[in-house]
Write a protein that holds these residues in place. Structure first.
Motif, PDB file in Angstrom:
ATOM      1  N   ASP A   1       0.173  84.412   5.665  1.00 18.03           N
ATOM      2  CA  ASP A   1       1.842  84.516   6.640  1.00 18.03           C
ATOM      3  C   ASP A   1       0.168  85.374   8.014  1.00 18.03           C
TER       4      ASP A   1
ATOM      5  N   ALA B   1       1.746  86.478  10.948  1.00 18.53           N
ATOM      6  CA  ALA B   1       3.214  87.495  10.566  1.00 18.53           C
ATOM      7  C   ALA B   1       3.418  89.089  10.890  1.00 18.53           C
ATOM      8  N   PRO B   2       5.472  88.877  10.938  1.00 16.70           N
ATOM      9  CA  PRO B   2       4.883  90.630  10.821  1.00 16.70           C
ATOM     10  C   PRO B   2       5.039  91.155   9.783  1.00 16.70           C
TER      11      PRO B   2
ATOM     12  N   ALA C   1       6.921  93.401   7.694  1.00 22.27           N
ATOM     13  CA  ALA C   1       8.557  93.008   7.834  1.00 22.27           C
ATOM     14  C   ALA C   1       8.727  91.994   6.742  1.00 22.27           C
ATOM     15  N   ASP C   2       7.975  90.705   7.476  1.00 24.91           N
ATOM     16  CA  ASP C   2       8.591  89.257   7.702  1.00 24.91           C
ATOM     17  C   ASP C   2       7.952  89.383   5.800  1.00 24.91           C
ATOM     18  N   ILE C   3       6.689  89.513   6.234  1.00 25.39           N
ATOM     19  CA  ILE C   3       5.190  89.197   4.756  1.00 25.39           C
ATOM     20  C   ILE C   3       5.902  89.863   3.537  1.00 25.39           C
ATOM     21  N   GLU C   4       6.808  90.801   3.593  1.00 26.08           N
ATOM     22  CA  GLU C   4       7.400  92.118   2.629  1.00 26.08           C
ATOM     23  C   GLU C   4       8.536  91.146   1.727  1.00 26.08           C
ATOM     24  N   GLY C   5       9.231  91.195   2.884  1.00 25.51           N
ATOM     25  CA  GLY C   5      10.647  90.312   2.439  1.00 25.51           C
ATOM     26  C   GLY C   5      10.265  88.768   1.677  1.00 25.51           C
ATOM     27  N   THR C   6       9.197  88.236   2.445  1.00 27.91           N
ATOM     28  CA  THR C   6       8.776  86.989   1.665  1.00 27.91           C
ATOM     29  C   THR C   6       8.583  87.250   0.140  1.00 27.91           C
TER      30      THR C   6
ATOM     31  N   ARG D   1      11.172  88.229  -2.099  1.00 28.41           N
ATOM     32  CA  ARG D   1      11.923  86.770  -2.708  1.00 28.41           C
ATOM     33  C   ARG D   1      11.266  85.710  -3.676  1.00 28.41           C
TER      34      ARG D   1
END
Ligand code: AMP
Length: 288
Positions: A216, A221-222, A224-229, A232
């Motif tokens: 990502d 990808a931003p 914050a999105d990478i950290e969220g993925t 998860r």
């Protein structure tokens, strides 16, 4: 047949051997470990043997880097197997001191590193990096090698050691070598021995999260999105997340520039076993 590596417990004895080798114009490499060795440690010994004339390794389960409720007492110990592995990878001397040799009665000096030692492992394990810095400085004093080899597996530790070496002007070059992994991606660790069969299957969540982060990140990808993925994926594997972050590679500060070289850091718990891993992320063009 490989010659057996000499096991030395006396700090003055190993210091004399290393100094004598250096005086003869030889380059000495040093691989500090806590034993229960695996192919990750072996890769450090091999790199040292390829780049240096003589290699020393240390095996010392350092009590000061474990918290009061951590796994010091149950940390695996396997000196005979370790000795064979190190000898087979070209190690000449194994320094295996007891606790009193490193911390003699009355010892009263500890090294405290700020900066890269403060977040992540430093925040979750108070005193850990002070214990690491204190023991590494003492090991460097007893094993005055020109080059010392550390694994990227403990990325934050390499930053702390490099910071200390620079700040104390220690005459040693720090070499960082890549993480060695199982075929399914799990980073080799002495602590993997604690995992049950079911936990071992779920432990791939950490490296899977890092692989997704690398993909990502490269796709722009931003953060914050990478950290969220990552969070998860780790959670989906039944691992309790301690952290899953993308930060600046050398300072471990939040990324001011989302395209700068970074590192993804993860840590989590499976039952009573705590595992960490990381992935370097190269600078990227045009990230949001
Ligand atoms: P330890 O015995 O866990 O204190 O580790 C000793 C050294 O081996 C440290 O520099 C670690 O970063 C390194 N190391 C541990 N696991 C690995 C691995 N999977 N690959 C490469 N180096 C490693």
């Amino acid at each position: 047949m490989t010659a057996p590596a000499a096991v030395i417990t006396n700090p003055e004895e190993i210091a004399a051997l290393v100094r004598e080798s250096c005086h003869r114009g030889r380059t000495v490499g040093f691989v500090p470990t806590m034993g229960a060795l695996h192919e990750g440690h072996a890769s450090l010994a091999e790199a040292a043997a390829a780049e240096c004339d003589d290699v020393a390794a240390s095996i010392f389960v350092n009590p000061t880097q474990f918290g009061p409720h951590e796994d010091f007492a149950r940390y695996p110990r396997a000196l005979d197997a370790d000795r064979r592995l190190l000898a087979a990878r070209g190690v000449r001397w194994i320094f295996a001191p007891d606790v009193a040799a490193i911390y003699p009665p009355g010892h009263a000096t500890r090294i405290v590193v700020d900066g890269p030692a403060l977040p992540f492992e430093g925040a979750l394990r108070p005193g850990h990096f002070s214990g690491v810095a204190t023991v590494v400085q003492r090991l460097f004093a007893f094993v005055p090698a020109q080059r010392a080899y550390f694994g990227q597996k403990d990325w934050q530790q390499t930053l702390v050691v490099r910071r200390m070496v620079a700040d104390l002007a220690l005459p040693v070059t720090i070499v960082v070598r890549p993480t060695i992994r199982e075929p399914d991606g799990l980073a080799l660790s002495s602590r993997n021995a604690y995992l049950s069969a079911a936990e071992r299957r779920r432990a791939t969540g950490l490296s899977a999260a890092l692989a997704a982060a690398a993909r990502d990140w490269a796709a722009g990808a931003p953060v914050a999105d990478i950290e969220g993925t990552m969070r998860r994926i780790i959670d989906d594997h039944g691992i309790a997340v301690d952290y899953a972050a993308v930060v600046e590679r050398e300072s471990l500060a939040p990324l001011a520039d989302p395209a700068a070289p970074a590192v993804a850091l993860v840590a989590g718990r499976l039952g009573t076993t705590r595992l960490i891993d990381n992935q370097l992320l190269d600078g990227r063009a045009g990230a949001a």
